[in-house]
Design a protein around this motif. Structure first.
Motif, short mmCIF file in Angstrom:
data_model
loop_
_atom_site.label_atom_id
_atom_site.label_comp_id
_atom_site.label_asym_id
_atom_site.label_seq_id
_atom_site.Cartn_x
_atom_site.Cartn_y
_atom_site.Cartn_z
N SER A 87 0.82 -1.22 0.00
CA SER A 87 0.00 0.00 0.00
C SER A 87 0.85 1.26 0.00
N GLN A 90 4.24 1.52 4.89
CA GLN A 90 5.55 1.38 5.54
C GLN A 90 6.57 2.33 4.89
N GLU A 105 8.40 -3.50 -5.52
CA GLU A 105 7.15 -4.26 -5.45
C GLU A 105 7.01 -5.10 -6.72
N ASP A 132 11.42 -8.07 -8.85
CA ASP A 132 11.60 -9.08 -7.80
C ASP A 132 12.57 -8.55 -6.74
N GLY A 133 12.01 -8.15 -5.62
CA GLY A 133 12.81 -7.56 -4.55
C GLY A 133 13.74 -8.55 -3.86
N ILE A 205 7.44 -13.81 -2.95
CA ILE A 205 7.35 -14.66 -4.14
C ILE A 205 8.57 -14.40 -5.01
N1 SAM Z 1 4.90 -2.74 3.27
C1 SAM Z 1 3.54 -2.95 2.84
C2 SAM Z 1 2.58 -1.90 3.31
O1 SAM Z 1 2.97 -1.07 4.14
O2 SAM Z 1 1.44 -1.92 2.83
C3 SAM Z 1 3.03 -4.31 3.24
C4 SAM Z 1 3.28 -5.25 2.18
S1 SAM Z 1 2.50 -6.80 2.10
C5 SAM Z 1 2.55 -7.46 3.71
C6 SAM Z 1 3.85 -7.62 1.25
C7 SAM Z 1 4.13 -7.11 -0.14
O3 SAM Z 1 5.28 -7.77 -0.64
C8 SAM Z 1 3.00 -7.36 -1.13
O4 SAM Z 1 2.63 -6.16 -1.72
C9 SAM Z 1 3.64 -8.32 -2.14
O5 SAM Z 1 3.17 -8.15 -3.46
C10 SAM Z 1 5.11 -7.94 -2.02
N2 SAM Z 1 6.05 -8.96 -2.50
C11 SAM Z 1 6.00 -10.31 -2.36
N3 SAM Z 1 7.08 -10.87 -2.95
C12 SAM Z 1 7.82 -9.85 -3.47
C13 SAM Z 1 9.03 -9.78 -4.21
N4 SAM Z 1 9.75 -10.87 -4.52
N5 SAM Z 1 9.49 -8.56 -4.58
C14 SAM Z 1 8.81 -7.43 -4.28
N6 SAM Z 1 7.64 -7.43 -3.59
C15 SAM Z 1 7.16 -8.63 -3.19
#
Ligand code: SAM
Length: 215
Positions: A87, A90, A105, A132-133, A205
């Motif tokens: 969102s 953070q 993201e 891909d983070g 992921i």
């Molecule tokens: N920090 C976010 C906030 O304040 O809303 C919470 C994020 S949510 C718990 C986790 C996020 O990590 C999701 O948006 C998901 O798409 C992302 N995510 C998952 N794997 C990822 C990757 N390999 N690289 C980047 N983002 C990833």
């Protein structure tokens, strides 16, 4: 109760749960969490719980956001790498506590709506990336601090390698039902590891560490 009264009582709750860093508490107080949520969830914006943000993802629970942010021990001039923009909530907290946030993201819709909102809210020290983070972001490496907001099956080595000497990383590790939030600290070639608490995050992921999980 107004949003501002609800934010005050959230801060009291975070203090009672052991959050002590006034800079972190102040950033949470000043960040309008409702703006990061769909309108139907505005009444729940200041409850201490994770909430859905679409695309099967969540905005994290405020107490976890506070603990993760506090454990990065930011002083104000660092470059911080955030994995999982989601969102953008953070990222907004971090942007108030360090020099620059680099956020990555993997879901395009979330990446672009977070960028639009944070720009509208006036944040000028956030760099947005789609990808891909788990591979980190080489462009600005090494980082003083790295925060991973999705749970990794293993510690992603590319991310660990982008921590500067003395740099801290907070990362949830593990698959359901047990995930542990760790703080890693680079001391030269060594990585010191500290267990912070049990936690529950959506999965990180990535092909790097996916270990057969469905994508
Ligand atoms: N920090 C976010 C906030 O304040 O809303 C919470 C994020 S949510 C718990 C986790 C996020 O990590 C999701 O948006 C998901 O798409 C992302 N995510 C998952 N794997 C990822 C990757 N390999 N690289 C980047 N983002 C990833």
């Amino acid at each position: 109760m107004t949003f501002s009264e609800q934010a005050d009582s959230l801060i009291q709750q975070l203090k009672s749960e052991g959050i002590e860093d006034n800079r972190v508490l102040d950033a949470i107080l000043k960040t309008p969490r409702e703006r990061f949520l769909p309108e139907s969830l505005h009444p729940l914006a200041y409850e201490n719980r994770a909430l859905p943000i679409g695309n099967e993802q969540t905005i994290s629970q405020p107490s976890i956001v506070a603990m993760m942010t506090e454990s990065l021990q930011l002083r104000g001039n660092e470059t911080v790498l955030e994995i999982g923009t989601g969102s953008g909530y953070q990222s907004a907290i971090l942007a108030q506590l360090c020099g620059k946030v680099v956020t990555v993201e993997r879901i395009k819709d979330l990446a672009s709506s977070a960028k639009q909102l944070l720009t509208e809210l006036g944040y000028e020290n956030i760099e947005y990336h789609f990808g891909d983070g788990a591979l980190g972001w080489e462009g600005q490496a090494p980082y003083s601090a790295i925060i991973v907001t999705a749970s990794a099956a293993e510690r992603p080595q590319k991310l660990v390698s982008q921590l500067e000497d003395g740099g801290r990383m907070v990362i949830p590790v593990g698959t359901d039902p047990v995930q542990i939030l760790y703080r890693l600290k680079r001391c030269g070639e060594r990585i010191k590891e500290e267990e912070l608490c049990r936690c529950r995050f959506v999965p990180l992921i990535t092909e790097e560490t996916n270990n057969g999980r469905p994508q």
